[in-house]
Design an enzyme around this catalytic site. Structure first.
Site, PDB file in Angstrom:
ATOM      1  N   ASN A  86      36.671  24.356  31.588  1.00 55.41           N
ATOM      2  CA  ASN A  86      35.643  24.798  30.458  1.00 55.41           C
ATOM      3  C   ASN A  86      36.251  25.750  29.562  1.00 55.41           C
ATOM      4  OD1 ASN A  86      33.455  23.308  28.907  1.00 55.41           O
ATOM      5  ND2 ASN A  86      32.786  22.463  31.428  1.00 55.41           N
ATOM      6  N   HIS A 116      42.273  47.776  38.724  1.00 57.42           N
ATOM      7  CA  HIS A 116      42.564  49.407  38.833  1.00 57.42           C
ATOM      8  C   HIS A 116      42.594  49.919  39.592  1.00 57.42           C
ATOM      9  CE1 HIS A 116      41.893  47.789  34.405  1.00 57.42           C
ATOM     10  NE2 HIS A 116      40.859  46.880  34.784  1.00 57.42           N
TER      11      HIS A 116
END
Length: 183
Positions: A86, A116
């Site tokens: 969607n 990270h």
């Protein structure tokens, strides 16, 4: 399009520098493809923009991606048949993302492979690692869900709206919440 060699050198789970020119060139390819997809007339979007289709590692039959859509590289995305995404989905595919047959993603679903570095100095230098995300067949990921690096969602599972999935979901299981837990 740019050579995909930098991604091929990133082993799942190993730390690497994501700020190189080679990685930036691959991200730019993905931006172009996502832009082309977003600007297609709505009645043409079912076939997906040619650049977007060509960017992905694999695309099955009857795949439909609503706009807007964003991906980091695209080259690590594998979509089986009858996948539906969607509007507003984002896939940060620094590692492999595999989405099984008949799986549906609600609006605003986020799939993150990149993690990270926890050290702020290394993080500032662009150091990250990538872990794959896998969705089995006939999975339903409701709107606003975030799937974190390394998770697998088993066949037929349902993830409730707004959930954050930080661990594997068993086949057929229904989970919801932050973090997602079995219902």
């Amino acid at each position: 399009m740019s050579d995909a060699a930098p991604l091929a050198r990133v082993a799942d789970g190993d730390w690497y520098d994501a700020l190189t020119e080679a990685f930036e060139a691959l991200r730019q390819d993905a931006r172009r493809a996502c832009h082309q997809h977003a600007t297609l007339p709505p009645d043409e979007r079912g076939a997906m923009a040619p650049l977007l289709r060509g960017l992905f590692a694999a695309v099955g039959e009857q795949v439909f991606i609503e706009a807007p859509f964003h991906c980091a590289y695209g080259r690590n995305i594998h979509l089986a048949d009858q996948v539906y995404m969607n509007a507003g989905c984002t896939i940060l595919d620094s590692a492999s993302v595999r989405i099984g047959t008949g799986t549906m993603l609600g609006p605003g679903v986020q799939i993150y492979c990149a993690e990270h570095h926890p050290d702020p100095n290394r993080r500032r230098d662009g150091i990250e690692r990538a872990l794959p995300v896998t969705l089995g067949k006939d999975v339903w990921i409701c709107g606003g869900v975030t799937l974190l690096p390394g998770v697998t969602v088993g066949d037929g599972a349902v993830v409730g709206a707004g959930s954050v999935v930080n661990r594997d979901v068993a086949p057929g299981q229904r989970v919801a919440g932050v973090p997602a837990r079995p219902l």
